[in-house]
Design an enzyme around this catalytic site. Sequence first.
Site, PDB file in Angstrom:
ATOM      1  N   TRP A 102       0.842  -1.195   0.041  1.00 27.53           N
ATOM      2  CA  TRP A 102       0.135   0.004  -0.300  1.00 27.53           C
ATOM      3  C   TRP A 102       0.871   1.184  -0.084  1.00 27.53           C
ATOM      4  O   TRP A 102       0.639   2.290  -0.603  1.00 27.53           O
ATOM      5  CB  TRP A 102      -0.887   0.011   1.208  1.00 27.53           C
ATOM      6  CG  TRP A 102      -1.992  -1.072   0.859  1.00 27.53           C
ATOM      7  CD1 TRP A 102      -2.356  -2.424   1.478  1.00 27.53           C
ATOM      8  CD2 TRP A 102      -3.012  -1.096  -0.071  1.00 27.53           C
ATOM      9  NE1 TRP A 102      -3.126  -2.929   1.240  1.00 27.53           N
ATOM     10  CE2 TRP A 102      -3.833  -2.432   0.002  1.00 27.53           C
ATOM     11  CE3 TRP A 102      -3.380  -0.125  -1.167  1.00 27.53           C
ATOM     12  CZ2 TRP A 102      -4.902  -2.460  -0.659  1.00 27.53           C
ATOM     13  CZ3 TRP A 102      -4.506  -0.588  -1.992  1.00 27.53           C
ATOM     14  CH2 TRP A 102      -5.033  -1.887  -1.825  1.00 27.53           C
ATOM     15  N   ASP A 171      -1.423   7.146   6.130  1.00 24.73           N
ATOM     16  CA  ASP A 171      -2.417   6.328   5.799  1.00 24.73           C
ATOM     17  C   ASP A 171      -2.681   5.386   6.987  1.00 24.73           C
ATOM     18  O   ASP A 171      -2.011   4.355   7.288  1.00 24.73           O
ATOM     19  CB  ASP A 171      -2.195   5.685   4.378  1.00 24.73           C
ATOM     20  CG  ASP A 171      -3.374   4.452   4.047  1.00 24.73           C
ATOM     21  OD1 ASP A 171      -4.248   4.384   4.771  1.00 24.73           O
ATOM     22  OD2 ASP A 171      -2.727   3.888   3.009  1.00 24.73           O
ATOM     23  N   LYS A 195     -12.668  -0.810   7.296  1.00 19.04           N
ATOM     24  CA  LYS A 195     -11.938  -1.692   8.403  1.00 19.04           C
ATOM     25  C   LYS A 195     -12.232  -1.639   9.675  1.00 19.04           C
ATOM     26  O   LYS A 195     -13.341  -2.277  10.233  1.00 19.04           O
ATOM     27  CB  LYS A 195     -10.260  -1.349   8.360  1.00 19.04           C
ATOM     28  CG  LYS A 195      -9.943  -0.945   6.944  1.00 19.04           C
ATOM     29  CD  LYS A 195      -9.589  -2.319   6.310  1.00 19.04           C
ATOM     30  CE  LYS A 195      -8.927  -1.846   4.915  1.00 19.04           C
ATOM     31  NZ  LYS A 195      -8.541  -3.031   4.278  1.00 19.04           N
TER      32      LYS A 195
END
Length: 360
Positions: A102, A171, A195
């Site tokens: 990511w 992030d 999430k």
Amino acid sequence: MTRRYNFCAGPAALPTPVLERAREELLDYRGRGLSVMEMSHRSPEFTAIAEAAEANLRTLLRIPDNYRVLFMQGGATMQFACVPLNLLGGGGTPNYLDTGIWSGKAIKEADHLAGSHLAASSRAGGYVDVPASDRIALSADAAYLHYCHNETIGGLAYDYVPDVAVPLVCDMSSSILSAPLDVSRFGVIYAGAQKNIGPAGLTLVIVRDDLLGRALPQTPSLLDWKVYADNASMINTPPTYAWYLAGLVFEWLKDDIGGLEAMAAINRRKAATLYDAIETSDFYSNPIAPANRSLMNVPFVLADEALNDTFLGEAEAAGLLNLRGHRSVGGMRASLYNAVGQQAVEALVAFMGDFEQRHG
């Protein structure tokens, strides 16, 4: 109906009390005779929902007054572009830390838009730990430093917050709201909702006031943080139902769980239960350095990969869902987000022990 244990990395499990509350209000929200999904986003009813959600989030994270909270769309992936677009209007070079897939995707997007400087990386070691703080080397003209706090796919998490003299951008898609957080150490925090926040379709951005209004001239209005800040995140029709559900999650965390300190203790206990089972086994293994093991995403591999499909099939039959590792790395992965309870983890550990006895 019996709900099963969901270890999906995202869209992830939602708290059962939140789903039950949403079910109760689905057709008739507080006597209004319609669903939240059917309300105007500018109605007094939805304005109250939005304001309560932000207020509860600010309480949970103790967000200082000089930060704006934005409810956007496009997922965290869209923020890979929003970050350089919004922070490079004054010049400088984007700086990044690389710890996995990511963070790598964020770097690729910055390179596409403006080029970037790699301040540190753990690629050479196979992404099993994070770069030590003394290895971070910013460029002389650094506009900001970006990192991914928790690599969802690799199960790798930072055990420190980088201390730098430029705006810190993080992030936190798979770790936000899992533990207390000092927001004041960051310039920007962003997170996809699916999430620990709520359902997919919503993206949270927390940005310090002085970082608004720095966007590159070519920044589209729907990617400009200041446009959202100036319009209460309603420059267009927002994902109203996802926003409403996120608000219910914030209430659950604050009122049912007792805040993020209590949630962190629960999460530490859950993760310890699973990691201890892996560590005491010759059949399962986890490659991540202990100091950087994620509390949210626990990847593990079997000693015999030929048993992977058997493991997954038997796990699903036992009510343990979504344990297959990401397609890019294989193996298994159990995501232990806030809504995944201790009982679920103990059921997984018991299954793993039984499977090892029968197949090890």
